[in-house]
Scaffold this motif. Structure first.
Motif, PDB file in Angstrom:
ATOM      1  N   VAL A  14      90.842  46.686  13.846  1.00  0.00           N
ATOM      2  CA  VAL A  14      91.954  46.079  13.121  1.00  0.00           C
ATOM      3  C   VAL A  14      91.641  44.597  13.022  1.00  0.00           C
ATOM      4  O   VAL A  14      91.300  43.968  14.023  1.00  0.00           O
ATOM      5  CB  VAL A  14      93.285  46.308  13.874  1.00  0.00           C
ATOM      6  CG1 VAL A  14      94.424  45.539  13.210  1.00  0.00           C
ATOM      7  CG2 VAL A  14      93.602  47.802  13.959  1.00  0.00           C
ATOM      8  N   ILE A  24      92.669  47.530   8.462  1.00  0.00           N
ATOM      9  CA  ILE A  24      92.159  48.543   9.393  1.00  0.00           C
ATOM     10  C   ILE A  24      90.990  49.236   8.710  1.00  0.00           C
ATOM     11  O   ILE A  24      91.045  49.509   7.509  1.00  0.00           O
ATOM     12  CB  ILE A  24      93.263  49.527   9.839  1.00  0.00           C
ATOM     13  CG1 ILE A  24      92.731  50.507  10.887  1.00  0.00           C
ATOM     14  CG2 ILE A  24      93.888  50.230   8.656  1.00  0.00           C
ATOM     15  CD1 ILE A  24      93.820  51.317  11.592  1.00  0.00           C
ATOM     16  N   LEU A  39      99.607  50.375   9.225  1.00  0.00           N
ATOM     17  CA  LEU A  39      98.694  50.154  10.349  1.00  0.00           C
ATOM     18  C   LEU A  39      99.025  51.110  11.486  1.00  0.00           C
ATOM     19  O   LEU A  39      98.149  51.806  12.015  1.00  0.00           O
ATOM     20  CB  LEU A  39      98.781  48.705  10.819  1.00  0.00           C
ATOM     21  CG  LEU A  39      97.958  48.370  12.069  1.00  0.00           C
ATOM     22  CD1 LEU A  39      96.476  48.523  11.799  1.00  0.00           C
ATOM     23  CD2 LEU A  39      98.271  46.982  12.554  1.00  0.00           C
ATOM     24  N   GLN A  40     100.284  51.164  11.851  1.00  0.00           N
ATOM     25  CA  GLN A  40     100.719  52.013  12.957  1.00  0.00           C
ATOM     26  C   GLN A  40     100.447  53.489  12.650  1.00  0.00           C
ATOM     27  O   GLN A  40      99.951  54.232  13.505  1.00  0.00           O
ATOM     28  CB  GLN A  40     102.214  51.781  13.192  1.00  0.00           C
ATOM     29  CG  GLN A  40     102.723  52.326  14.488  1.00  0.00           C
ATOM     30  CD  GLN A  40     104.157  51.862  14.756  1.00  0.00           C
ATOM     31  OE1 GLN A  40     104.538  50.763  14.383  1.00  0.00           O
ATOM     32  NE2 GLN A  40     104.931  52.697  15.387  1.00  0.00           N
ATOM     33  N   VAL A  43      96.609  54.262  12.892  1.00  0.00           N
ATOM     34  CA  VAL A  43      96.178  54.317  14.295  1.00  0.00           C
ATOM     35  C   VAL A  43      96.628  55.636  14.905  1.00  0.00           C
ATOM     36  O   VAL A  43      95.854  56.337  15.570  1.00  0.00           O
ATOM     37  CB  VAL A  43      96.724  53.113  15.095  1.00  0.00           C
ATOM     38  CG1 VAL A  43      96.548  53.318  16.590  1.00  0.00           C
ATOM     39  CG2 VAL A  43      96.035  51.827  14.650  1.00  0.00           C
ATOM     40  N   ILE A  55      90.369  51.231  20.187  1.00  0.00           N
ATOM     41  CA  ILE A  55      90.969  50.428  19.126  1.00  0.00           C
ATOM     42  C   ILE A  55      90.705  48.964  19.474  1.00  0.00           C
ATOM     43  O   ILE A  55      91.064  48.505  20.555  1.00  0.00           O
ATOM     44  CB  ILE A  55      92.489  50.671  19.001  1.00  0.00           C
ATOM     45  CG1 ILE A  55      92.819  52.167  18.918  1.00  0.00           C
ATOM     46  CG2 ILE A  55      93.049  49.890  17.800  1.00  0.00           C
ATOM     47  CD1 ILE A  55      92.373  52.869  17.663  1.00  0.00           C
ATOM     48  N   ILE A  57      90.753  44.770  18.145  1.00  0.00           N
ATOM     49  CA  ILE A  57      91.379  43.829  17.231  1.00  0.00           C
ATOM     50  C   ILE A  57      90.515  42.584  17.126  1.00  0.00           C
ATOM     51  O   ILE A  57      90.097  42.029  18.136  1.00  0.00           O
ATOM     52  CB  ILE A  57      92.806  43.453  17.690  1.00  0.00           C
ATOM     53  CG1 ILE A  57      93.682  44.700  17.638  1.00  0.00           C
ATOM     54  CG2 ILE A  57      93.382  42.332  16.813  1.00  0.00           C
ATOM     55  CD1 ILE A  57      95.122  44.471  18.034  1.00  0.00           C
ATOM     56  N   VAL A  75      99.512  48.421  17.287  1.00  0.00           N
ATOM     57  CA  VAL A  75      98.480  49.402  17.666  1.00  0.00           C
ATOM     58  C   VAL A  75      98.954  50.223  18.873  1.00  0.00           C
ATOM     59  O   VAL A  75      98.800  51.440  18.906  1.00  0.00           O
ATOM     60  CB  VAL A  75      97.150  48.673  17.932  1.00  0.00           C
ATOM     61  CG1 VAL A  75      96.152  49.567  18.632  1.00  0.00           C
ATOM     62  CG2 VAL A  75      96.574  48.144  16.624  1.00  0.00           C
ATOM     63  N   ALA A  80      97.921  53.823  21.028  1.00  0.00           N
ATOM     64  CA  ALA A  80      96.729  53.373  21.747  1.00  0.00           C
ATOM     65  C   ALA A  80      97.111  52.965  23.166  1.00  0.00           C
ATOM     66  O   ALA A  80      97.962  52.103  23.340  1.00  0.00           O
ATOM     67  CB  ALA A  80      96.082  52.196  21.029  1.00  0.00           C
ATOM     68  N   VAL A  83      94.046  48.205  24.157  1.00  0.00           N
ATOM     69  CA  VAL A  83      93.528  47.558  22.961  1.00  0.00           C
ATOM     70  C   VAL A  83      92.496  46.531  23.399  1.00  0.00           C
ATOM     71  O   VAL A  83      92.745  45.763  24.328  1.00  0.00           O
ATOM     72  CB  VAL A  83      94.669  46.841  22.194  1.00  0.00           C
ATOM     73  CG1 VAL A  83      94.135  46.170  20.944  1.00  0.00           C
ATOM     74  CG2 VAL A  83      95.784  47.814  21.855  1.00  0.00           C
TER      75      VAL A  83
END
Length: 93
Positions: A14, A24, A39-40, A43, A55, A57, A75, A80, A83
């Motif tokens: 991300v 993403i 995004l959510q 994921v 995942i 970032i 995320v 997840a 992260v």
């Protein structure tokens, strides 16, 4: 129709760019900004297929750190358990 590959190799990345836009690297429009819900959802879809997918970032060095934290929260809300952050060494001067 599932638009995410079930065999994603490596981590999902991300990105938060300098303008604070979210990207993403799975699904359609990898080079297009996504909204927080998208995004959510992406994921969550990846983790349904491959729960152990890391995942990560990547935040632009010029973006407000709070925006990166918001991406982390999204995320995690997508399922997840942890992260990772991608950092770049400071440029040599």
């Amino acid at each position: 129709a599932e638009l995410l590959p079930s065999e994603q190799d490596g981590p999902v990345v991300v990105t938060v760019n300098a303008a604070g836009e979210l990207f993403i690297d799975v699904g359609e429009g990898k080079n297009e900004p996504v909204d927080p819900d998208t995004l959510q959802q992406r994921v969550a879809a990846v983790l349904r297929n491959k729960p152990k997918t890391p995942i990560m970032i990547r935040g632009d060095s010029r973006v407000d750190y709070g925006r990166v934290v918001e991406a982390m929260v999204l995320v995690q809300a997508g399922g997840a358990p942890s992260v990772g952050l991608i950092t770049e060494p400071p440029e040599a001067r």
